[in-house]
Design a protein around this motif. Structure first.
Motif, PDB file in Angstrom:
ATOM      1  N   ALA A  21      35.814  45.203  38.613  1.00 56.82           N
ATOM      2  CA  ALA A  21      35.617  43.651  37.856  1.00 56.82           C
ATOM      3  C   ALA A  21      36.799  43.149  38.070  1.00 56.82           C
ATOM      4  O   ALA A  21      37.295  41.871  38.470  1.00 56.82           O
ATOM      5  CB  ALA A  21      34.701  43.202  37.232  1.00 56.82           C
ATOM      6  N   GLY A  22      37.907  43.930  37.282  1.00 59.24           N
ATOM      7  CA  GLY A  22      39.416  43.212  36.356  1.00 59.24           C
ATOM      8  C   GLY A  22      40.044  43.023  37.758  1.00 59.24           C
ATOM      9  O   GLY A  22      40.926  41.818  38.478  1.00 59.24           O
ATOM     10  N   VAL A  23      39.815  44.852  38.736  1.00 56.17           N
ATOM     11  CA  VAL A  23      40.669  44.162  39.954  1.00 56.17           C
ATOM     12  C   VAL A  23      40.536  43.498  41.320  1.00 56.17           C
ATOM     13  O   VAL A  23      41.098  42.562  41.886  1.00 56.17           O
ATOM     14  CB  VAL A  23      40.782  45.655  40.260  1.00 56.17           C
ATOM     15  CG1 VAL A  23      41.444  46.100  41.796  1.00 56.17           C
ATOM     16  CG2 VAL A  23      41.462  46.995  39.607  1.00 56.17           C
ATOM     17  N   GLY A  24      39.205  43.301  40.946  1.00 57.49           N
ATOM     18  CA  GLY A  24      38.429  42.073  42.491  1.00 57.49           C
ATOM     19  C   GLY A  24      39.309  40.690  41.452  1.00 57.49           C
ATOM     20  O   GLY A  24      39.141  40.076  43.186  1.00 57.49           O
ATOM     21  N   ILE A  25      39.261  40.256  40.306  1.00 57.65           N
ATOM     22  CA  ILE A  25      39.923  39.113  39.837  1.00 57.65           C
ATOM     23  C   ILE A  25      41.427  39.305  40.746  1.00 57.65           C
ATOM     24  O   ILE A  25      41.755  37.706  41.148  1.00 57.65           O
ATOM     25  CB  ILE A  25      39.772  39.058  38.631  1.00 57.65           C
ATOM     26  CG1 ILE A  25      37.944  38.251  38.547  1.00 57.65           C
ATOM     27  CG2 ILE A  25      40.312  37.383  38.062  1.00 57.65           C
ATOM     28  CD1 ILE A  25      37.512  38.598  36.538  1.00 57.65           C
ATOM     29  N   LEU A  26      42.427  40.169  40.220  1.00 57.27           N
ATOM     30  CA  LEU A  26      43.297  39.600  40.039  1.00 57.27           C
ATOM     31  C   LEU A  26      43.423  39.943  42.275  1.00 57.27           C
ATOM     32  O   LEU A  26      44.406  39.241  42.338  1.00 57.27           O
ATOM     33  CB  LEU A  26      44.046  41.159  39.958  1.00 57.27           C
ATOM     34  CG  LEU A  26      44.402  41.538  38.409  1.00 57.27           C
ATOM     35  CD1 LEU A  26      44.550  42.440  37.562  1.00 57.27           C
ATOM     36  CD2 LEU A  26      44.612  40.093  37.955  1.00 57.27           C
ATOM     37  N   THR A  27      42.221  40.035  43.079  1.00 59.51           N
ATOM     38  CA  THR A  27      42.631  40.518  44.396  1.00 59.51           C
ATOM     39  C   THR A  27      42.473  38.993  44.434  1.00 59.51           C
ATOM     40  O   THR A  27      43.036  38.556  45.365  1.00 59.51           O
ATOM     41  CB  THR A  27      41.579  41.651  44.812  1.00 59.51           C
ATOM     42  OG1 THR A  27      42.362  42.716  44.134  1.00 59.51           O
ATOM     43  CG2 THR A  27      42.292  41.898  46.134  1.00 59.51           C
ATOM     44  N   TYR A  28      41.750  38.535  44.577  1.00 60.55           N
ATOM     45  CA  TYR A  28      41.479  36.968  44.326  1.00 60.55           C
ATOM     46  C   TYR A  28      41.901  35.863  43.669  1.00 60.55           C
ATOM     47  O   TYR A  28      42.695  35.116  44.970  1.00 60.55           O
ATOM     48  CB  TYR A  28      39.585  36.232  43.695  1.00 60.55           C
ATOM     49  CG  TYR A  28      39.623  35.011  43.710  1.00 60.55           C
ATOM     50  CD1 TYR A  28      39.375  34.553  44.621  1.00 60.55           C
ATOM     51  CD2 TYR A  28      39.516  34.149  42.623  1.00 60.55           C
ATOM     52  CE1 TYR A  28      38.802  33.319  45.115  1.00 60.55           C
ATOM     53  CE2 TYR A  28      39.665  32.987  43.410  1.00 60.55           C
ATOM     54  CZ  TYR A  28      38.720  32.333  44.800  1.00 60.55           C
ATOM     55  OH  TYR A  28      38.690  31.581  44.756  1.00 60.55           O
TER      56      TYR A  28
END
Length: 148
Positions: free
Chosen positions: A40-47
């Motif tokens: 989820a953290g990588v998803g937020i950073l990718t956003y």
């Protein structure tokens, strides 16, 4: 496959994190929780940074997975060390130093004492029924005593 990897979006990471957290609910014992949080953290950073390459995304996922797991492991160890009940789940340890009357005579080094509504096996010097003994140690379910 390469086209898919090169076009990973934040939805892919959030979906992976959600799946891992759902699997954690079914009893993984905490192992998938932190990997799901890392996804989820990588998803937020990718956003926030949509131009991030898939290699960097996977590297971030690996690093965040290890960091979150280490954080939780250290936190759990410190919580376990700071227990306000250090003798918890060590039934006989709270009896050390206390004196009790012999319930069944200690003969040949073995006997019994009555503690509350229970009876404990003891080892120590031969002592007749009714005499006082002090608990000096515990060895599993057997208490070691000395005459008072």
């Amino acid at each position: 496959m390469w086209d898919y990897l090169q076009n990973l979006s934040f939805w892919d990471w959030l979906g992976l994190g959600t799946v891992l957290l759902i699997l954690e609910v079914f009893g993984a014992g905490g192992y998938l929780l932190w990997i799901g949080v890392a996804a989820a953290g990588v998803g937020i950073l990718t956003y926030v940074i949509p131009a991030m390459s898939w290699e960097v995304q996977f590297l971030l996922f690996a690093v965040l997975s290890v960091l979150t797991a280490l954080y939780w492991w250290r936190r759990q160890r410190s919580v376990l060390r700071q227990s306000d009940q250090p003798g918890l789940n060590m039934r006989g340890s709270e009896l050390i130093g206390r004196t009790f009357a012999v319930h069944d005579a200690i003969v040949g080094g073995r006997g019994k004492i009555k503690v509350g509504d229970g009876v404990w096996m003891v080892v120590g010097p031969d002592t007749p029924v009714g005499n006082q003994v002090r608990v000096i140690a515990q060895d599993g379910a057997i208490l070691k005593v000395e005459a008072v």
